[in-house]
Design a protein around this motif. Structure first.
Motif, PDB file in Angstrom:
ATOM      1  N   TRP A 239      75.851  44.178  42.188  1.00  0.00           N
ATOM      2  CA  TRP A 239      74.894  43.544  41.159  1.00  0.00           C
ATOM      3  C   TRP A 239      73.957  42.208  42.089  1.00  0.00           C
ATOM      4  O   TRP A 239      72.795  42.429  41.460  1.00  0.00           O
ATOM      5  CB  TRP A 239      75.476  43.282  39.660  1.00  0.00           C
ATOM      6  CG  TRP A 239      76.827  43.357  39.387  1.00  0.00           C
ATOM      7  CD1 TRP A 239      76.222  44.879  38.940  1.00  0.00           C
ATOM      8  CD2 TRP A 239      77.801  43.276  37.698  1.00  0.00           C
ATOM      9  NE1 TRP A 239      76.969  45.870  37.712  1.00  0.00           N
ATOM     10  CE2 TRP A 239      77.927  44.526  37.602  1.00  0.00           C
ATOM     11  CE3 TRP A 239      78.183  42.342  38.067  1.00  0.00           C
ATOM     12  CZ2 TRP A 239      79.308  44.726  37.155  1.00  0.00           C
ATOM     13  CZ3 TRP A 239      79.402  41.555  36.680  1.00  0.00           C
ATOM     14  CH2 TRP A 239      79.819  43.165  36.005  1.00  0.00           C
ATOM     15  N   THR A 240      74.703  41.417  42.540  1.00  0.00           N
ATOM     16  CA  THR A 240      74.378  40.801  43.407  1.00  0.00           C
ATOM     17  C   THR A 240      73.450  41.324  44.430  1.00  0.00           C
ATOM     18  O   THR A 240      71.696  40.778  44.179  1.00  0.00           O
ATOM     19  CB  THR A 240      74.964  39.974  44.161  1.00  0.00           C
ATOM     20  OG1 THR A 240      76.701  39.401  43.509  1.00  0.00           O
ATOM     21  CG2 THR A 240      74.551  39.264  45.159  1.00  0.00           C
ATOM     22  N   VAL A 241      73.261  42.802  45.393  1.00  0.00           N
ATOM     23  CA  VAL A 241      72.464  43.294  45.973  1.00  0.00           C
ATOM     24  C   VAL A 241      71.331  44.258  44.391  1.00  0.00           C
ATOM     25  O   VAL A 241      70.106  43.558  45.610  1.00  0.00           O
ATOM     26  CB  VAL A 241      72.303  44.265  46.879  1.00  0.00           C
ATOM     27  CG1 VAL A 241      71.921  45.133  47.321  1.00  0.00           C
ATOM     28  CG2 VAL A 241      73.703  44.094  48.028  1.00  0.00           C
ATOM     29  N   GLU A 242      71.746  44.225  43.380  1.00  0.00           N
ATOM     30  CA  GLU A 242      70.639  45.424  42.896  1.00  0.00           C
ATOM     31  C   GLU A 242      69.733  43.670  42.339  1.00  0.00           C
ATOM     32  O   GLU A 242      68.671  44.081  42.427  1.00  0.00           O
ATOM     33  CB  GLU A 242      71.150  44.825  41.301  1.00  0.00           C
ATOM     34  CG  GLU A 242      71.939  47.087  41.306  1.00  0.00           C
ATOM     35  CD  GLU A 242      72.433  47.082  40.160  1.00  0.00           C
ATOM     36  OE1 GLU A 242      73.968  47.859  40.260  1.00  0.00           O
ATOM     37  OE2 GLU A 242      72.658  46.138  39.248  1.00  0.00           O
ATOM     38  N   GLU A 243      70.297  42.650  42.662  1.00  0.00           N
ATOM     39  CA  GLU A 243      68.922  41.635  42.205  1.00  0.00           C
ATOM     40  C   GLU A 243      68.184  41.264  42.831  1.00  0.00           C
ATOM     41  O   GLU A 243      67.491  41.038  42.531  1.00  0.00           O
ATOM     42  CB  GLU A 243      69.677  40.455  40.858  1.00  0.00           C
ATOM     43  CG  GLU A 243      70.231  40.517  40.111  1.00  0.00           C
ATOM     44  CD  GLU A 243      68.716  39.604  39.465  1.00  0.00           C
ATOM     45  OE1 GLU A 243      68.596  41.446  38.650  1.00  0.00           O
ATOM     46  OE2 GLU A 243      68.841  39.386  38.410  1.00  0.00           O
ATOM     47  N   ALA A 244      68.662  41.615  44.308  1.00  0.00           N
ATOM     48  CA  ALA A 244      68.229  41.046  45.282  1.00  0.00           C
ATOM     49  C   ALA A 244      67.096  41.429  45.569  1.00  0.00           C
ATOM     50  O   ALA A 244      66.077  41.330  46.161  1.00  0.00           O
ATOM     51  CB  ALA A 244      69.388  41.011  47.215  1.00  0.00           C
ATOM     52  N   ILE A 245      67.638  42.805  45.306  1.00  0.00           N
ATOM     53  CA  ILE A 245      65.976  44.244  45.468  1.00  0.00           C
ATOM     54  C   ILE A 245      65.369  43.983  44.100  1.00  0.00           C
ATOM     55  O   ILE A 245      64.056  43.813  45.172  1.00  0.00           O
ATOM     56  CB  ILE A 245      66.542  46.008  45.657  1.00  0.00           C
ATOM     57  CG1 ILE A 245      68.371  45.940  46.347  1.00  0.00           C
ATOM     58  CG2 ILE A 245      65.859  46.783  45.312  1.00  0.00           C
ATOM     59  CD1 ILE A 245      68.855  46.942  46.501  1.00  0.00           C
ATOM     60  N   LEU A 247      64.674  41.364  43.548  1.00  0.00           N
ATOM     61  CA  LEU A 247      63.565  39.767  43.166  1.00  0.00           C
ATOM     62  C   LEU A 247      62.681  39.957  44.581  1.00  0.00           C
ATOM     63  O   LEU A 247      62.405  38.695  45.141  1.00  0.00           O
ATOM     64  CB  LEU A 247      64.918  38.600  42.968  1.00  0.00           C
ATOM     65  CG  LEU A 247      64.791  38.783  41.471  1.00  0.00           C
ATOM     66  CD1 LEU A 247      65.749  36.845  41.486  1.00  0.00           C
ATOM     67  CD2 LEU A 247      63.954  38.368  40.114  1.00  0.00           C
ATOM     68  N   ALA A 248      63.147  41.258  45.926  1.00  0.00           N
ATOM     69  CA  ALA A 248      62.583  40.893  46.949  1.00  0.00           C
ATOM     70  C   ALA A 248      63.150  39.644  47.719  1.00  0.00           C
ATOM     71  O   ALA A 248      62.565  39.245  48.483  1.00  0.00           O
ATOM     72  CB  ALA A 248      61.420  40.978  47.178  1.00  0.00           C
ATOM     73  N   VAL A 249      64.393  39.610  47.562  1.00  0.00           N
ATOM     74  CA  VAL A 249      65.783  38.559  47.999  1.00  0.00           C
ATOM     75  C   VAL A 249      65.950  39.613  49.348  1.00  0.00           C
ATOM     76  O   VAL A 249      66.929  39.818  49.640  1.00  0.00           O
ATOM     77  CB  VAL A 249      66.038  37.755  47.850  1.00  0.00           C
ATOM     78  CG1 VAL A 249      66.653  36.703  48.264  1.00  0.00           C
ATOM     79  CG2 VAL A 249      65.605  36.811  46.130  1.00  0.00           C
ATOM     80  N   PRO A 250      65.915  38.413  50.425  1.00  0.00           N
ATOM     81  CA  PRO A 250      66.252  39.385  51.440  1.00  0.00           C
ATOM     82  C   PRO A 250      67.979  38.822  51.863  1.00  0.00           C
ATOM     83  O   PRO A 250      68.646  38.069  51.589  1.00  0.00           O
ATOM     84  CB  PRO A 250      66.114  38.552  52.838  1.00  0.00           C
ATOM     85  CG  PRO A 250      64.838  37.701  52.474  1.00  0.00           C
ATOM     86  CD  PRO A 250      64.596  37.556  51.007  1.00  0.00           C
ATOM     87  N   MET A 251      68.903  40.168  51.740  1.00  0.00           N
ATOM     88  CA  MET A 251      70.365  39.928  51.712  1.00  0.00           C
ATOM     89  C   MET A 251      70.952  40.694  53.002  1.00  0.00           C
ATOM     90  O   MET A 251      71.395  41.078  52.371  1.00  0.00           O
ATOM     91  CB  MET A 251      70.377  39.854  50.481  1.00  0.00           C
ATOM     92  CG  MET A 251      71.863  39.795  49.516  1.00  0.00           C
ATOM     93  SD  MET A 251      72.036  39.236  48.152  1.00  0.00           S
ATOM     94  CE  MET A 251      71.307  37.797  47.995  1.00  0.00           C
ATOM     95  N   ASN A 252      70.552  40.223  53.813  1.00  0.00           N
ATOM     96  CA  ASN A 252      71.475  41.242  54.729  1.00  0.00           C
ATOM     97  C   ASN A 252      72.952  40.697  55.106  1.00  0.00           C
ATOM     98  O   ASN A 252      73.765  42.116  55.080  1.00  0.00           O
ATOM     99  CB  ASN A 252      71.037  40.608  55.908  1.00  0.00           C
ATOM    100  CG  ASN A 252      69.629  40.727  55.908  1.00  0.00           C
ATOM    101  OD1 ASN A 252      68.633  41.472  56.555  1.00  0.00           O
ATOM    102  ND2 ASN A 252      68.487  39.545  56.214  1.00  0.00           N
ATOM    103  N   VAL A 253      73.593  39.594  55.051  1.00  0.00           N
ATOM    104  CA  VAL A 253      75.171  39.877  54.892  1.00  0.00           C
ATOM    105  C   VAL A 253      75.619  40.067  53.653  1.00  0.00           C
ATOM    106  O   VAL A 253      76.740  41.010  54.000  1.00  0.00           O
ATOM    107  CB  VAL A 253      74.921  38.287  54.914  1.00  0.00           C
ATOM    108  CG1 VAL A 253      76.609  38.062  55.175  1.00  0.00           C
ATOM    109  CG2 VAL A 253      74.963  38.116  56.254  1.00  0.00           C
ATOM    110  N   ILE A 254      75.425  39.572  52.556  1.00  0.00           N
ATOM    111  CA  ILE A 254      76.437  40.310  51.599  1.00  0.00           C
ATOM    112  C   ILE A 254      75.702  41.610  51.171  1.00  0.00           C
ATOM    113  O   ILE A 254      76.462  42.568  51.067  1.00  0.00           O
ATOM    114  CB  ILE A 254      75.756  39.654  49.991  1.00  0.00           C
ATOM    115  CG1 ILE A 254      75.963  38.064  49.756  1.00  0.00           C
ATOM    116  CG2 ILE A 254      76.022  39.724  48.663  1.00  0.00           C
ATOM    117  CD1 ILE A 254      75.449  37.127  49.193  1.00  0.00           C
ATOM    118  N   ALA A 255      74.295  41.782  51.262  1.00  0.00           N
ATOM    119  CA  ALA A 255      74.586  44.241  51.549  1.00  0.00           C
ATOM    120  C   ALA A 255      75.638  44.378  52.742  1.00  0.00           C
ATOM    121  O   ALA A 255      76.509  45.656  52.435  1.00  0.00           O
ATOM    122  CB  ALA A 255      73.216  44.347  51.654  1.00  0.00           C
TER     123      ALA A 255
END
Ligand SMILES: O=C(CO)[C@H](O)[C@H](O)COP(=O)(O)O
Length: 290
Positions: A239-245, A247-255
């Motif tokens: 869900w965190t990565v879905e939200e990052a997508i 909102l176009a938030v870069p999320m390299n580490v968590i993804a």
């Protein structure tokens, strides 16, 4: 204060103990007869004085049916709390449904695991101020002592949203320790990996409770020989990565840490087979046959 608590598993059982130790009257309901205080949801509701507060702490797939059953038993003015790891997007529709019956709703992200009983639980709360204020004695009983460990994060949904992000961070932190561990293991330089982890527990920049738990795991099994390199997930990282997508938030580490868990479940990677096949096709590079 009086509280009804539904779900007395690893989390709920310890929360009941902590709340009772803090002087609250907790009536717990669970389908396991050895831990429950009452034999049914209706008995739980009967034993609570109005306005009731009922905290649900069940595995996420049982949350919705439990709330539906409970909502038919409660009275206007009562408050339902969902303390499980529910998806934040379910909270507003749920609160609206409960509001039609005059019921209040709070979503609470709870962190602390099986250690919360002694250390206290970090609580991230979403919902109306008046409901939060009403339930504050319960939150005080659960949270750690001192200034930290509690946030009224915002309106309904904010508590579970905050917990989702918390868990995303948890994925990334765990994976950073894990990669460090693997490099130490692969290298010919360091001989005593558990000692190195211990040395980081004080004075170091990377101190954390997760590091303390890693040290504890290495004390129990210095080479982690008893474990397979397999890690499940229960949704919050996704869900965190879905939200990052969204909102176009870069999320390299968590993804990356989420995808590493997926990779851990493969005996042999179809993608890496494809890479090997392509290297072989374009360059005649050697492959290992299955
Ligand atoms: O909320 C938690 C810790 O903070 C739970 O332990 C949760 O299950 C962890 O997430 P995942 O199962 O996806 O690793």
């Amino acid at each position: 204060m009086q509280l009804g608590l539904i779900g007395l598993g690893r989390m709920g059982f310890n929360m009941r103990e902590r709340l009772r130790a803090a002087g609250h009257e907790v009536i717990g309901y669970d389908h396991h007869p050895d831990v429950t205080d009452v034999s049914s949801l209706s008995e739980l509701v009967e034993k609570l004085a109005a306005p009731r507060v009922v905290w649900i702490m069940v595995p996420v797939q049982y949350t919705e049916p439990t709330i539906d059953e409970l909502a038919n038993l409660l009275s206007p003015g009562d408050i339902v709390i969902d303390g499980g790891n529910s998806r934040f997007s379910n909270d507003r529709p749920r609160a609206e449904r409960l509001a039609t019956k005059g019921l209040g709703y709070l979503d609470v992200g709870v962190s602390g695991g099986v250690w919360g009983r002694t250390n206290g639980y970090a609580l991230m709360v979403g919902g109306d101020k008046k409901h939060v204020e009403h339930c504050m004695p319960i939150f005080q009983g659960l949270k750690p002592e001192g200034e930290f460990g509690f946030a009224h994060a915002g309106p309904v949904g904010a508590g579970h949203y905050a917990k989702m992000v918390h868990n995303g961070i948890e994925y990334g932190m765990m994976h950073a320790y894990a990669e460090g561990y693997e490099l130490l293991e692969a290298s010919e330089y360091v001989e005593n990996i558990p000692e190195v982890f211990k040395s980081w527990r004080a004075g170091s920049v990377v101190q954390s409770w997760l590091l303390d738990l890693m040290d504890r795991a290495l004390d129990e099994d210095p080479n982690l020989d008893g474990l397979r390199g397999y890690a499940d997930d229960t949704g919050e990282g996704r869900w965190t990565v879905e939200e990052a997508i969204r909102l176009a938030v870069p999320m390299n580490v968590i993804a990356a840490s989420l995808f590493a868990r997926f990779a851990s479940r493969q005996d042999d990677s179809p993608a890496m087979k494809a890479v090997a096949a392509l290297r072989n096709q374009f360059g005649g590079h050697a492959v290992k046959k299955g």
